[in-house]
Design a protein around this motif. Structure first.
Motif, mmCIF file in Angstrom:
data_model
loop_
_atom_site.group_PDB
_atom_site.id
_atom_site.type_symbol
_atom_site.label_atom_id
_atom_site.label_comp_id
_atom_site.label_asym_id
_atom_site.label_seq_id
_atom_site.Cartn_x
_atom_site.Cartn_y
_atom_site.Cartn_z
ATOM 1 N N HIS A 46 0.868 -1.185 0.000
ATOM 2 C CA HIS A 46 0.000 0.000 0.000
ATOM 3 C C HIS A 46 0.898 1.225 0.000
ATOM 4 O O HIS A 46 1.583 1.510 0.990
ATOM 5 C CB HIS A 46 -0.908 0.022 1.227
ATOM 6 N N LEU A 47 0.906 1.930 -1.125
ATOM 7 C CA LEU A 47 1.770 3.097 -1.302
ATOM 8 C C LEU A 47 0.994 4.362 -1.017
ATOM 9 O O LEU A 47 -0.064 4.605 -1.589
ATOM 10 C CB LEU A 47 2.311 3.116 -2.743
ATOM 11 N N ASP A 48 1.551 5.189 -0.146
ATOM 12 C CA ASP A 48 0.951 6.480 0.172
ATOM 13 C C ASP A 48 2.086 7.443 0.513
ATOM 14 O O ASP A 48 3.190 7.001 0.864
ATOM 15 C CB ASP A 48 -0.017 6.356 1.344
ATOM 16 N N HIS A 49 1.805 8.726 0.424
ATOM 17 C CA HIS A 49 2.873 9.677 0.746
ATOM 18 C C HIS A 49 3.232 9.642 2.218
ATOM 19 O O HIS A 49 4.357 9.952 2.598
ATOM 20 C CB HIS A 49 2.454 11.096 0.331
ATOM 21 N N ALA A 50 2.289 9.229 3.077
ATOM 22 C CA ALA A 50 2.533 9.221 4.521
ATOM 23 C C ALA A 50 3.187 7.935 5.009
ATOM 24 O O ALA A 50 3.864 7.933 6.037
ATOM 25 C CB ALA A 50 1.230 9.441 5.275
ATOM 26 N N ARG B 229 6.808 1.109 6.612
ATOM 27 C CA ARG B 229 7.982 1.939 6.423
ATOM 28 C C ARG B 229 7.552 3.362 6.059
ATOM 29 O O ARG B 229 6.379 3.642 5.838
ATOM 30 C CB ARG B 229 8.873 1.361 5.318
ATOM 31 N N ALA B 230 8.534 4.253 5.955
ATOM 32 C CA ALA B 230 8.256 5.653 5.616
ATOM 33 C C ALA B 230 7.591 5.736 4.257
ATOM 34 O O ALA B 230 7.832 4.910 3.371
ATOM 35 C CB ALA B 230 9.557 6.444 5.622
ATOM 36 N N GLY B 231 6.740 6.738 4.083
ATOM 37 C CA GLY B 231 5.992 6.888 2.849
ATOM 38 C C GLY B 231 6.797 7.518 1.727
ATOM 39 O O GLY B 231 8.009 7.777 1.856
ATOM 40 N N ALA B 232 6.114 7.791 0.623
ATOM 41 C CA ALA B 232 6.779 8.360 -0.546
ATOM 42 C C ALA B 232 7.279 9.775 -0.264
ATOM 43 O O ALA B 232 8.337 10.179 -0.760
ATOM 44 C CB ALA B 232 5.821 8.365 -1.729
ATOM 45 N N GLY B 233 6.509 10.523 0.524
ATOM 46 C CA GLY B 233 6.919 11.880 0.857
ATOM 47 C C GLY B 233 7.165 12.719 -0.383
ATOM 48 O O GLY B 233 6.433 12.654 -1.363
ATOM 49 N N ALA B 234 8.249 13.494 -0.337
ATOM 50 C CA ALA B 234 8.597 14.360 -1.464
ATOM 51 C C ALA B 234 9.679 13.752 -2.344
ATOM 52 O O ALA B 234 10.185 14.403 -3.248
ATOM 53 C CB ALA B 234 9.062 15.715 -0.941
ATOM 54 N N ARG C 156 5.919 18.380 16.966
ATOM 55 C CA ARG C 156 6.401 18.363 15.582
ATOM 56 C C ARG C 156 5.337 17.761 14.660
ATOM 57 O O ARG C 156 4.516 16.949 15.080
ATOM 58 C CB ARG C 156 7.696 17.550 15.489
ATOM 59 N N ALA C 157 5.389 18.162 13.425
ATOM 60 C CA ALA C 157 4.411 17.698 12.448
ATOM 61 C C ALA C 157 4.544 16.198 12.228
ATOM 62 O O ALA C 157 5.655 15.671 12.081
ATOM 63 C CB ALA C 157 4.599 18.444 11.132
ATOM 64 N N ARG C 158 3.423 15.510 12.221
ATOM 65 C CA ARG C 158 3.403 14.083 11.946
ATOM 66 C C ARG C 158 2.567 13.849 10.695
ATOM 67 O O ARG C 158 2.124 14.779 10.046
ATOM 68 C CB ARG C 158 2.798 13.328 13.134
ATOM 69 N N SER C 159 2.379 12.604 10.359
ATOM 70 C CA SER C 159 1.545 12.299 9.201
ATOM 71 C C SER C 159 0.086 12.559 9.544
ATOM 72 O O SER C 159 -0.315 12.556 10.713
ATOM 73 C CB SER C 159 1.733 10.835 8.795
ATOM 74 N N VAL C 160 -0.734 12.774 8.514
ATOM 75 C CA VAL C 160 -2.154 13.005 8.718
ATOM 76 C C VAL C 160 -2.795 11.798 9.390
ATOM 77 O O VAL C 160 -3.646 11.951 10.284
ATOM 78 C CB VAL C 160 -2.841 13.299 7.368
ATOM 79 N N SER C 161 -2.388 10.595 8.989
ATOM 80 C CA SER C 161 -2.985 9.392 9.583
ATOM 81 C C SER C 161 -2.691 9.297 11.075
ATOM 82 O O SER C 161 -3.561 8.914 11.869
ATOM 83 C CB SER C 161 -2.479 8.135 8.862
ATOM 84 N N ALA C 162 -1.470 9.657 11.484
ATOM 85 C CA ALA C 162 -1.127 9.616 12.910
ATOM 86 C C ALA C 162 -1.908 10.659 13.693
ATOM 87 O O ALA C 162 -2.407 10.388 14.800
ATOM 88 C CB ALA C 162 0.376 9.825 13.089
ATOM 89 N N ASP C 163 -2.031 11.859 13.135
ATOM 90 C CA ASP C 163 -2.796 12.906 13.819
ATOM 91 C C ASP C 163 -4.290 12.563 13.865
ATOM 92 O O ASP C 163 -4.974 12.850 14.850
ATOM 93 C CB ASP C 163 -2.592 14.248 13.112
ATOM 94 N N PHE C 164 -4.793 11.975 12.773
ATOM 95 C CA PHE C 164 -6.203 11.567 12.758
ATOM 96 C C PHE C 164 -6.463 10.509 13.834
ATOM 97 O O PHE C 164 -7.500 10.540 14.513
ATOM 98 C CB PHE C 164 -6.574 11.031 11.382
#
Length: 397
Positions: free
Chosen positions: A80-84, A103-108, A283-291
């Motif tokens: 499952h590929l996502d930026h987060a 693992r870490a997402g695609a990010g930038a 610090r800023a986290r991924s949207v899924s973690a904050d959700f």
């Protein structure tokens, strides 16, 4: 019966769904002739995909031989590929998860860089449980938005614009050396619900999938429906407020921009008290973690978190009702990305699908990917212990 590419695939799917079934049962379920069933079953047994497992109870004549899948004969990798975040699972022939890593997402990062990393992580997943690569059938990759094997993502959210028109399937296939199948994550979720039997024999069903955005997968008579451009089921871009905020798709007042995870997190961050209690001020986290943090606050009974989620649910319910009415659905399932389980060994000896005895092996390599643990005799610290498909060194849970 669902459509299949071949008689072998049809028979294999019926055996998978039934658990155990006789040859006579296969004739009844598939409509094939006895000669066809005998030929196909013999071929499946020769390939190791199916095994004979005892006999059914007698009904007055000779007891019929039962067939079932050989779950350990083949495996597949799901990504499952996502930026987060990127989640990898190794499943057996029956679809049970044998191992999972996140693992870490695609990010930038550039797509080519992410694909190379994904190839390395797929290899680590397979080797981590000791499965021979020859028994891995391929990789199934899902991501938000419609996917094409040749051009990759045709319509991407802002965070993954670099992936537009990138030949994702071809690149990952070259990197891994395995066949790759691409699909939309919501469509894959709907197909998974259908295959798992969670919706019974429903002819027309949908899975409303809430990940980075909001989408729906449609299954009609066992076959996924994607539409002409692969965009069928994108209810996240249904307008529910004509005067609402602009959405990245170009419209206004879409469900996703009003009720998606990012909208919920933004509303929570705008409330100073809720932001502090949910831990969103650091610090800023991924949207899924904050959700997830906002959801935990709601479960604790915090009124502001409950109000935000209830507002989101009303918008989503409105879009879901529209989808159910337009498609005349029999069942609509709500689903979301699965979070990795903790404290459960992922080797076959502990997996629910594994019924054979545990066969301890001699490997002693440590790996951080196995969530099971065992206390070493000479040390008090607990460390992860490597497990393979036929041995278990983990603490049973």
């Amino acid at each position: 019966m669902s459509q299949h590419a071949s008689s072998k695939a049809a028979v294999l799917d019926v055996i998978r769904a039934a658990g155990t079934i006789s040859r006579v049962g296969l004739i009844s379920a598939t409509g094939f002739t006895g000669a066809t069933i005998s030929t196909v079953v013999r071929r499946l047994i020769d390939e190791g995909l199916v095994v004979e497992t005892g006999r059914a109870e007698s009904t007055g004549g000779k007891r019929r031989v039962l067939l079932q899948l050989n779950h350990a004969s083949r495996y597949a990798v799901g990504v499952h590929l996502d930026h987060a975040g990127i989640t990898y699972v190794l499943t057996n022939l029956g679809g049970a998860v044998v191992a999972r890593i996140s693992r870490a997402g695609a990010g930038a990062a550039e797509p080519a860089t992410v694909v190379n990393r994904m190839s390395t992580e797929v290899t680590a997943l397979i080797e981590g449980v000791g499965v021979e690569r020859e028994r891995v059938l391929g990789v199934g990759l899902v991501s938000p938005g419609p996917l094409s094997p040749a051009t990759g993502m045709g319509l991407t959210p802002p965070a993954m614009r670099k992936w537009e028109d990138y030949p994702l399937g071809q690149a990952l296939e070259r990197a891994t050396g395995l066949p790759v199948v691409l699909d939309n994550d919501a469509t894959a979720a709907a197909l998974g619900e259908h295959w798992s039997g969670g919706i019974g024999g429903t002819a027309i069903s949908a899975a409303l999938y809430m990940g980075t955005g909001i989408g729906a997968g449609l299954v009609i008579n066992g076959v996924t429906y994607r539409g002409a451009g692969g965009n069928a089921g994108e209810i996240g871009h249904t307008c529910v407020d004509a005067n609402g905020p602009d959405c990245w798709c170009g419209a206004r007042g879409c469900v996703e921009v009003l009720a998606g995870p990012a909208a919920v997190v933004a509303a929570a961050r705008a409330d100073p008290a809720l932001s502090r209690s949910a831990g969103l001020t650091g610090r800023a986290r991924s949207v899924s973690a904050d959700f997830a943090a906002v959801s935990r606050a709601a479960r604790r009974g915090e009124p502001s978190a409950l109000a935000i989620l209830e507002r989101s649910a009303r918008y989503i319910a409105a879009a879901a009702r529209s989808l159910a009415n337009v498609m005349d659905l029999e069942v609509l399932v709500l689903t979301a990305p699965a979070s990795p389980s903790r404290g459960r060994c992922t080797c076959r000896s502990c997996a629910r699908s594994w019924t054979g005895p545990s066969s301890p092996g001699r490997r002693t390599r440590w790996t951080s990917d196995c969530p099971g643990t065992r206390r070493r005799r000479r040390r008090s610290a607990r460390r992860p212990w490597s497990c393979g498909p036929n041995w278990c060194r983990c603490r049973r849970v």
